[in-house]
Design an enzyme around this catalytic site. Structure first.
Site, PDB file in Angstrom:
ATOM      1  N   CYS A   1       0.873  -1.178   0.000  1.00  0.00           N
ATOM      2  CA  CYS A   1       0.000   0.000   0.000  1.00  0.00           C
ATOM      3  C   CYS A   1       0.909   1.228   0.000  1.00  0.00           C
ATOM      4  O   CYS A   1       2.110   1.109  -0.260  1.00  0.00           O
ATOM      5  CB  CYS A   1      -0.979  -0.008   1.172  1.00  0.00           C
ATOM      6  SG  CYS A   1      -0.260   0.190   2.817  1.00  0.00           S
TER       7      CYS A   1
ATOM      8  N   ASN B   1       2.452   1.526   4.215  1.00  0.00           N
ATOM      9  CA  ASN B   1       2.714   0.264   4.911  1.00  0.00           C
ATOM     10  C   ASN B   1       2.436   0.361   6.410  1.00  0.00           C
ATOM     11  O   ASN B   1       3.157  -0.191   7.215  1.00  0.00           O
ATOM     12  CB  ASN B   1       4.154  -0.200   4.638  1.00  0.00           C
ATOM     13  CG  ASN B   1       4.455  -1.625   5.082  1.00  0.00           C
ATOM     14  OD1 ASN B   1       5.536  -1.896   5.576  1.00  0.00           O
ATOM     15  ND2 ASN B   1       3.524  -2.535   4.910  1.00  0.00           N
TER      16      ASN B   1
ATOM     17  N   CYS C   1      -1.327   0.574   7.373  1.00  0.00           N
ATOM     18  CA  CYS C   1      -2.732   0.175   7.559  1.00  0.00           C
ATOM     19  C   CYS C   1      -3.079  -1.050   6.724  1.00  0.00           C
ATOM     20  O   CYS C   1      -3.227  -2.149   7.257  1.00  0.00           O
ATOM     21  CB  CYS C   1      -3.695   1.319   7.200  1.00  0.00           C
ATOM     22  SG  CYS C   1      -3.685   2.705   8.355  1.00  0.00           S
ATOM     23  N   ARG C   2      -3.207  -0.857   5.424  1.00  0.00           N
ATOM     24  CA  ARG C   2      -3.738  -1.918   4.567  1.00  0.00           C
ATOM     25  C   ARG C   2      -2.774  -3.076   4.346  1.00  0.00           C
ATOM     26  O   ARG C   2      -3.152  -4.240   4.532  1.00  0.00           O
ATOM     27  CB  ARG C   2      -4.168  -1.330   3.215  1.00  0.00           C
ATOM     28  CG  ARG C   2      -5.308  -0.332   3.351  1.00  0.00           C
ATOM     29  CD  ARG C   2      -5.588   0.376   2.059  1.00  0.00           C
ATOM     30  NE  ARG C   2      -4.482   1.276   1.712  1.00  0.00           N
ATOM     31  CZ  ARG C   2      -4.362   1.902   0.544  1.00  0.00           C
ATOM     32  NH1 ARG C   2      -5.264   1.711  -0.410  1.00  0.00           N
ATOM     33  NH2 ARG C   2      -3.355   2.725   0.321  1.00  0.00           N
ATOM     34  N   SER C   3      -1.549  -2.801   3.926  1.00  0.00           N
ATOM     35  CA  SER C   3      -0.653  -3.925   3.615  1.00  0.00           C
ATOM     36  C   SER C   3      -0.213  -4.711   4.849  1.00  0.00           C
ATOM     37  O   SER C   3      -0.153  -5.942   4.789  1.00  0.00           O
ATOM     38  CB  SER C   3       0.539  -3.483   2.756  1.00  0.00           C
ATOM     39  OG  SER C   3       1.277  -2.456   3.346  1.00  0.00           O
TER      40      SER C   3
ATOM     41  N   ASP D   1      -8.061   3.366   1.535  1.00  0.00           N
ATOM     42  CA  ASP D   1      -7.170   3.746   2.630  1.00  0.00           C
ATOM     43  C   ASP D   1      -8.011   4.278   3.789  1.00  0.00           C
ATOM     44  O   ASP D   1      -8.720   5.273   3.630  1.00  0.00           O
ATOM     45  CB  ASP D   1      -6.193   4.814   2.147  1.00  0.00           C
ATOM     46  CG  ASP D   1      -5.076   5.094   3.129  1.00  0.00           C
ATOM     47  OD1 ASP D   1      -5.203   4.723   4.325  1.00  0.00           O
ATOM     48  OD2 ASP D   1      -4.073   5.688   2.718  1.00  0.00           O
TER      49      ASP D   1
END
Length: 158
Positions: free
Chosen positions: A10, A13, A15-17, A128
């Site tokens: 993301c 690096n 939150c999402r990934s 995000d």
């Protein structure tokens, strides 16, 4: 036998990934595939390099029994594109950024989008949640749970 290596990406690096990494690791462990898959995450930007995942994301993940232990790092184009078999981006901008980092068509062919593996949800990206509220963090986890199941199926059937 070599492990299949998956890198989730993301922007920052945090939150999402890292959440994708944690969800995928939990599913891999539950399915007994630890010996077959290696999972990591990174960001297209290094804004948060060396930092743990966002505290809000960690709280939501813990509520679903996921532990976000990764430390943020930026994608290392000189290493990651050759090392990983799948480079899975969270949104179109991440895909575009990764395609610009890739040095050849073989590396570009490793790039896919997380939502391409969704089996239930029809979202075209993992949004995000950084500037939103609790619902955004929950949606991220919903999408990742769905997509990680689909990604495992894809890898097993490849």
């Amino acid at each position: 036998m070599d492990k299949t290596k998956v890198l989730f990406v993301c922007l920052g690096n945090i939150c999402r990934s890292p959440s994708a990494e944690a969800v995928m690791k939990a599913l891999v462990e539950k399915k007994g595939l630890d010996a077959k898959l290696e999972i990591d995450s990174a960001g297209t930007a290094g804004y948060h390099s060396g930092e743990p995942a966002d505290q809000r994301m960690q709280r939501h993940a813990v509520n679903r029994n996921y532990n976000l232990t990764s430390i943020s790092r930026k994608v290392n184009a000189k290493v990651d594109f050759d090392y990983f078999d799948f480079i899975v981006a969270m949104d179109d901008q991440n895909v575009e950024d990764l395609e610009m980092m890739a040095q050849n068509d073989e590396q570009r062919a490793k790039i896919s989008k997380m939502t391409d593996y969704c089996r239930t949800y029809t979202h075209t990206s993992v949004p995000d949640p950084y500037y939103g509220g609790a619902a955004g963090f929950e949606l991220v986890l919903d999408l990742l749970e769905d997509a990680c199941e689909g990604l495992i199926e894809h890898i097993e059937n490849a």
